[in-house]
Design a protein around this motif. Structure first.
Motif, PDB file in Angstrom:
ATOM      1  N   LEU A  89       0.802  -1.225   0.000  1.00 32.46           N
ATOM      2  CA  LEU A  89       0.000   0.000   0.000  1.00 32.46           C
ATOM      3  C   LEU A  89       0.839   1.283   0.000  1.00 32.46           C
ATOM      4  N   PRO A  90       1.873   1.421   0.852  1.00 28.32           N
ATOM      5  CA  PRO A  90       2.616   2.689   0.869  1.00 28.32           C
ATOM      6  C   PRO A  90       3.201   3.085  -0.488  1.00 28.32           C
ATOM      7  N   PRO A  91       3.960   2.203  -1.165  1.00 27.61           N
ATOM      8  CA  PRO A  91       4.498   2.632  -2.458  1.00 27.61           C
ATOM      9  C   PRO A  91       3.419   2.829  -3.520  1.00 27.61           C
ATOM     10  N   LEU A  92       2.307   2.078  -3.432  1.00 34.59           N
ATOM     11  CA  LEU A  92       1.245   2.254  -4.425  1.00 34.59           C
ATOM     12  C   LEU A  92       0.497   3.574  -4.221  1.00 34.59           C
ATOM     13  N   VAL A  93       0.325   4.010  -2.990  1.00 34.78           N
ATOM     14  CA  VAL A  93      -0.270   5.326  -2.746  1.00 34.78           C
ATOM     15  C   VAL A  93       0.651   6.417  -3.275  1.00 34.78           C
ATOM     16  N   LEU A  94       1.953   6.281  -3.022  1.00 33.28           N
ATOM     17  CA  LEU A  94       2.899   7.252  -3.582  1.00 33.28           C
ATOM     18  C   LEU A  94       2.851   7.237  -5.104  1.00 33.28           C
TER      19      LEU A  94
ATOM     20  N   ASP B 273       7.786  13.484   4.333  1.00 38.65           N
ATOM     21  CA  ASP B 273       8.823  14.008   3.436  1.00 38.65           C
ATOM     22  C   ASP B 273       8.721  13.403   2.048  1.00 38.65           C
ATOM     23  N   ALA B 274       8.313  12.129   1.959  1.00 41.70           N
ATOM     24  CA  ALA B 274       8.150  11.510   0.642  1.00 41.70           C
ATOM     25  C   ALA B 274       7.089  12.229  -0.180  1.00 41.70           C
ATOM     26  N   LEU B 275       6.179  12.933   0.505  1.00 40.64           N
ATOM     27  CA  LEU B 275       5.145  13.728  -0.171  1.00 40.64           C
ATOM     28  C   LEU B 275       5.492  15.217  -0.173  1.00 40.64           C
ATOM     29  N   GLY B 276       6.772  15.526  -0.001  1.00 41.70           N
ATOM     30  CA  GLY B 276       7.225  16.909  -0.113  1.00 41.70           C
ATOM     31  C   GLY B 276       6.713  17.815   0.991  1.00 41.70           C
ATOM     32  N   ARG B 277       6.327  17.233   2.120  1.00 47.63           N
ATOM     33  CA  ARG B 277       5.767  18.003   3.244  1.00 47.63           C
ATOM     34  C   ARG B 277       4.507  18.754   2.810  1.00 47.63           C
ATOM     35  N   ASP B 278       3.771  18.152   1.910  1.00 50.63           N
ATOM     36  CA  ASP B 278       2.525  18.726   1.395  1.00 50.63           C
ATOM     37  C   ASP B 278       1.376  18.232   2.271  1.00 50.63           C
ATOM     38  N   ASP B 279       0.805  19.135   3.078  1.00 54.03           N
ATOM     39  CA  ASP B 279      -0.223  18.741   4.040  1.00 54.03           C
ATOM     40  C   ASP B 279      -1.412  18.054   3.375  1.00 54.03           C
ATOM     41  N   GLY B 280      -1.889  18.643   2.282  1.00 52.47           N
ATOM     42  CA  GLY B 280      -3.061  18.095   1.618  1.00 52.47           C
ATOM     43  C   GLY B 280      -2.823  16.715   1.062  1.00 52.47           C
ATOM     44  N   ALA B 281      -1.683  16.533   0.377  1.00 50.06           N
ATOM     45  CA  ALA B 281      -1.348  15.219  -0.174  1.00 50.06           C
ATOM     46  C   ALA B 281      -1.200  14.190   0.943  1.00 50.06           C
ATOM     47  N   TYR B 282      -0.645  14.621   2.074  1.00 49.11           N
ATOM     48  CA  TYR B 282      -0.465  13.707   3.205  1.00 49.11           C
ATOM     49  C   TYR B 282      -1.807  13.259   3.771  1.00 49.11           C
TER      50      TYR B 282
END
Length: 505
Positions: free
Chosen positions: A256-261, A353-362
């Motif tokens: 799940l983690p890499p597929l969500v990314l 951090d893998a999501l660029g510290r983007d609150d919404g994406a997180y």
């Protein structure tokens, strides 16, 4: 296990240093947030070669944290999961030191696995090269006995973690004793750490063999007889994970983690949706743990044959590069040959951090996790939307420490006031309390770029609609809608002038 969001944490890294302080936290600022807690190794000692995963004494609580009465007190407040480190123990354990001192005369002589114990007639080059190990090189360490002799010990992970023979009476008694102690302390679930490597056999990969499954069956039965549920931890090719899930109580959904990314990076949920259609439901869902972000879990099988992964190799390479870009290169410094305690199948980085510290994406990623069938777990760094700890990485040189920050109480309380953390906790409370999550799950692909996930129970319904191209989502429940939208900080892999170059990386 309750169908509620669980916490994964070290006792001494989440706003305090002791079991009593953790109990106060879960009874104070985080009261009612988590339906269970997975305590990462709290055994004596917590600061060995592998952050507690190499216990000197697996039946003693590290006195710096507390004692078994502290575990009982916490377990009376919230269900507790603990690790059983099945495959190995510390080179400083009393049993191993006795073996070094007394050799074959030691009562623990057969407990520790040697190369000769698996290959009594020696091993061919092909046999040695066929051994699967999550580190470079062969899994052997030379040990010098007190009498001056030497033995070639089996060490799957590090030279300080000595593999045990789980079939030997001393090894079996050791593991049974751990289960009994955990049950006495009120623990209700155990995670079998590194169990995929527990059985070695000449001429095989020494990983997830038929004999390994037989051992898991026996050991799980022992645990259940003591009232313990069992979670099996295995990073492996996704079809093998599906096979494992049919034979155990619980498995991790490490795909799940890499597929969500991937879905957020490439703007398309296709691979994620295909995985939803076949993934096991008896899954513990995670986006982050004390280890790295798994890559092997969605890649092609490394064994001979045509066994493709859940995403093509070029996209998998691009996914890894995009993690490095979003973390401004910090994950590259903590992964592979750049760091010790080397994992060949993981990228070391906080999920935030893998999501660029983007609150919404997180928050979108967490919402997807919470909507997956199974029971969600959130790592303590993830609870606080934590960022990569480069100072700890520099101090220890251990790649995974980039995602193992030590929070003091003031730092934790400040993190809890962040809007992204407040919204995450609101999302956790919704997942824990809404009756629809006890009903039926539906997943629907909407065009090429959107995905609808829904839970329905009688007249109750919750739905999450995610547009991955726009990186926005709507969560609808009880006539109310919550919207999440990218802050624009997320670096994508689905467009931009460097996209073609990234795919060639």
């Amino acid at each position: 296990m309750f169908n509620k969001v669980q916490l994964i944490t070290y006792v001494d890294r989440f706003g305090g240093r002791t079991l009593a302080e953790l109990e106060a936290l879960l009874d104070g600022p985080l009261a009612g947030v988590f339906g269970g807690v997975h305590l990462l190794p709290f055994f004596d000692r917590i600061d060995g070669a592998d952050a507690g995963f190499d216990p000197v004494d697996h039946t003693v609580v590290d006195p710096r944290l507390g004692n078994w009465e502290g575990i009982k007190a916490l377990a009376a407040q919230v269900p507790v999961m603990a690790d059983v480190i099945v495959n190995h123990m510390s080179a400083e354990s009393p049993q191993f030191l006795d073996y070094l001192a007394n050799g074959d005369a030691s009562p623990y002589a057969g407990m520790f696995l040697t190369m000769a114990g698996v290959f009594p007639k020696g091993a061919t080059e092909d046999e040695l090269l066929s051994i699967y190990r999550p580190r470079p090189g062969l899994p052997f360490t030379v040990a010098t006995m007190k009498n001056g002799g030497t033995r070639l010990l089996w060490t799957t992970f590090t030279a300080r973690q000595i593999d045990i023979d789980v079939s030997h009476p001393a090894g079996a008694a050791y593991l049974q004793g751990i289960l009994e102690q955990l049950a006495r302390a009120g623990v209700t679930m155990v995670r079998l750490d590194a169990v995929g490597y527990a059985v070695k056999k000449a001429g095989s990969s020494c990983f997830m063999l038929p004999e390994t499954f037989a051992f898991i069956d026996r050991f799980a039965a022992q645990a259940r007889s003591l009232g313990l549920e069992v979670l099996v931890e295995v990073h492996a090719y996704y079809r093998r994970q599906i096979e494992i899930a049919r034979r155990v109580d619980w498995v991790y959904d490490f795909a799940l983690p890499p597929l969500v990314l991937h879905a957020l990076y490439f703007g398309t949920p296709g691979p994620l949706h295909r995985w939803i259609g076949q993934r096991p439901d008896n899954a513990i869902t995670v986006l982050d743990t004390h280890d790295g972000i798994g890559i092997i879990d969605i890649g092609a099988d490394r064994t001979p044959g045509d066994n493709p992964g859940l995403v093509p190799p070029a996209e998998l390479d691009c996914l890894v590069e995009t993690i490095h870009r979003n973390s401004d290169g910090a994950s590259r410094a903590a992964t592979g040959a750049a760091a010790s305690n080397l994992d060949l199948y993981q990228v070391n980085c906080t999920f935030f951090d893998a999501l660029g510290r983007d609150d919404g994406a997180y928050l979108i990623a967490r919402a997807i996790q919470f909507f997956m069938p199974g029971v969600p777990q959130v790592y303590y760094v993830g609870v606080l939307a934590g960022t990569n700890d480069l100072r700890l990485l520099e101090r220890t040189g251990v790649g995974r420490d980039i995602n193992r920050h030590y929070y003091d109480r003031a730092e934790l309380e400040a993190a809890l006031r962040q809007p992204v953390v407040e919204q995450l906790i609101d999302l956790i409370r919704l997942r824990n309390s809404h009756p629809a999550f006890n009903g039926t799950f539906e997943s629907r692909l909407v065009g090429e770029h959107a995905l609808s996930l829904a839970w329905i129970h009688q007249d109750d319904r919750v739905e999450l609609a995610v547009d991955f191209r726009l990186c926005e989502a709507r969560l609808s429940a009880d006539g109310h809608t919550i919207c999440y939208r990218s802050n624009g900080l997320l670096k994508r892999a689905d467009g931009g002038p460097n996209h073609d170059l990234a795919l060639q990386a």
